[in-house]
Structures are given as structure tokens and as C-alpha cells.
Scaffold this motif. Sequence first.
Motif, PDB file in Angstrom:
ATOM      1  N   THR A 163       2.630  14.397  24.319  1.00 54.92           N
ATOM      2  CA  THR A 163       3.325  14.779  23.089  1.00 54.92           C
ATOM      3  C   THR A 163       2.432  15.647  22.218  1.00 54.92           C
ATOM      4  O   THR A 163       2.877  16.666  21.664  1.00 54.92           O
ATOM      5  CB  THR A 163       3.764  13.519  22.319  1.00 54.92           C
ATOM      6  N   ARG A 164       1.177  15.260  22.095  1.00 54.39           N
ATOM      7  CA  ARG A 164       0.215  16.041  21.299  1.00 54.39           C
ATOM      8  C   ARG A 164       0.073  17.455  21.861  1.00 54.39           C
ATOM      9  O   ARG A 164       0.075  18.437  21.116  1.00 54.39           O
ATOM     10  CB  ARG A 164      -1.136  15.313  21.320  1.00 54.39           C
ATOM     11  N   TYR A 165      -0.032  17.565  23.177  1.00 49.33           N
ATOM     12  CA  TYR A 165      -0.211  18.863  23.816  1.00 49.33           C
ATOM     13  C   TYR A 165       0.963  19.790  23.508  1.00 49.33           C
ATOM     14  O   TYR A 165       0.774  20.954  23.119  1.00 49.33           O
ATOM     15  CB  TYR A 165      -0.343  18.670  25.327  1.00 49.33           C
ATOM     16  N   PHE A 166       2.189  19.284  23.674  1.00 48.46           N
ATOM     17  CA  PHE A 166       3.349  20.154  23.478  1.00 48.46           C
ATOM     18  C   PHE A 166       3.677  20.361  21.995  1.00 48.46           C
ATOM     19  O   PHE A 166       4.235  21.401  21.628  1.00 48.46           O
ATOM     20  CB  PHE A 166       4.553  19.621  24.251  1.00 48.46           C
ATOM     21  N   ASP A 167       3.299  19.431  21.126  1.00 49.47           N
ATOM     22  CA  ASP A 167       3.408  19.700  19.690  1.00 49.47           C
ATOM     23  C   ASP A 167       2.488  20.863  19.309  1.00 49.47           C
ATOM     24  O   ASP A 167       2.876  21.759  18.543  1.00 49.47           O
ATOM     25  CB  ASP A 167       3.039  18.461  18.877  1.00 49.47           C
ATOM     26  N   ASP A 168       1.266  20.836  19.839  1.00 53.47           N
ATOM     27  CA  ASP A 168       0.328  21.939  19.571  1.00 53.47           C
ATOM     28  C   ASP A 168       0.852  23.255  20.152  1.00 53.47           C
ATOM     29  O   ASP A 168       0.688  24.324  19.544  1.00 53.47           O
ATOM     30  CB  ASP A 168      -1.048  21.621  20.164  1.00 53.47           C
TER      31      ASP A 168
END
Length: 297
Positions: free
Chosen positions: A81-86
Motif C-alpha cells: 500500500t505504501r509503495y503504490f500510494d507513493d
Amino acid sequence: MRSDDDSWDITTSVGSTALFVAASRALEAKKPDPLAVDPYAEIFCRAAGGDWADLVDGGAPEHVLRTEFGEQFVNFQGARTRYFDDYFTRVMTAGVRQIVLLAAGLDSRAYRLPWPGGTTVFEIDQPRVLEFKREVLAAAGAPPTAPRREVAVDLRDDWPAALVGAGFDPVRPSAWIAEGLLIYLPATAQESLFDAIDALAAVGSWLGVEEATPMPAEAFAAKRDEERAAGAEQSFFTLVYNEQHAPADVWFGARGWSADVTPLADHLERLGRPVALADPQSEAMIRAESLVTAVKK
């Protein structure tokens, strides 16, 4: 088992995996140092009820997310989730204003990310999955942060025509995400999906993909048999296809996209959540995962 014309709602077949991800995000958000916070994940679990609601209340001790693998899976979902939010933060900075969520499931980014003015978010998924999300978040009084257009169509049907019919403009740059999707498609369907994205994406478009290298056939069959022996009504290994058409960076790179690959295990290591599982096959599954971003030149 999967079939060519199977369908689902949010509690059955592939649809139930969206609740599994939402529950993982909800558990991640409760940590003192969460990698990502999805404030709507818990709302989805409570709306589904049963073990999903018990889980976010600290119960459901027999749930797979309470196991060692489940703990690592929650870490994985937080990191993903963090990766694709970034990724979407970079998309916004690049000025892209058409967003396409493929197999959107319970992805709440249309409601929780700070989309700039002029952005439209297109969500493609089964009709009953989109209906569940819309109704739950409306009841919670949660408006989307950008115009949101539902494209209620199966990805095995003519979804490109449905997407264009919903107002998508192939002449303008767009940003796509295929998160937790490819493993549910056979290799031929993956190829068709890639072809359609490339055909619809103008120069300057972005793509985010999660992919996995297939398991050895014997190991995959053993995992499937193990779940069946445990009496699981819906086994993860009966829902997924252990196939890969081509690595996304290679396929899109050959068609004018510039791609970057991040092994999931490396991403977890950098975020302070290294992979460490007693079961070698479970650890191998996570280490087979990669996160890819690409830009069409």
C-alpha cells in the motif's frame, strides 16, 4: 475452482480476497508504526461482519491473519500500500489526471488520496463489488476526493470499450494500477490486459503493477492440496493461476515504457519489516513478489 465465466460478490470467490486485503490494511493501521493507514479498511470489515469484524476487534483467534504467515502478510500489505500510494503521489506531481484502478476491489484511494483538481478516478470491477464499496462508504458519510466513475465490467469482457464509454480519453496521459490482480489471471488474459493498457495509454502515461514469479508446479500443487485438506471453503490456491505471461518490465520495456522493478523483499527490508518465516514455501511466495512502475515515453 475457477472457470472462464465465474463471477463473485465481495464475500465469495475472488471477491473475498478484497476483504482479506482490507482486513490486513486495517490491522496494519492499528500498529504503533504503520507503513500505511487506510481509514476505510476497518469500515469495510465491519460492514462484512462475521470474522472480518471480529478480526479488527482483536478476536477471530483462528483466522489465518493471526498466524505467522498472516503477520507477514499484514506487513506485505502495508508495504505494498505504501509503495503504490507513493506511486500515485509521483503521478500527481507529473500532472496526470486520469486514474484507472483495474480490479479496484476495496481500494479506497478515490476516497483517501488528495487528488488535484481535474482528476477523474475510473474503477473497474465486478458490479456487486463496486456496489458494496459505494454503499458502505456512502453510509459512512465518506465522499470521494475526486470524481469517481464506476466501470462495472469483467476484465475478461470488453472493458476497454466500457472504460472509454465512461469518459476515459486515450489521447490524454493516464495512470494505471494492477495491484493484487495478475495472479488471478491466466497468462493469456495477462497478455490481453497488457495489450489493452498499452493501446489505451498515451505518451506520458504511468503504470503500477504487482507481479509474482510462478511457483514450481509441485510446490503449488502441494499448497493447494494442503488447503483442501484443511477444509477451507475457499482456498487461495484454487483461486489463483500459477502463470506469468511475461515480466511487466520486460514486456512494457519492449514497447517504449521505462520501467523500474523493486523486489518486495527488498522493499520490506528497507521499511524495517524483513521477511522471516519458518515455512520455506511461504517465505518463497513473498520473495517471488515484485512491485513495478513504468512510464510511457
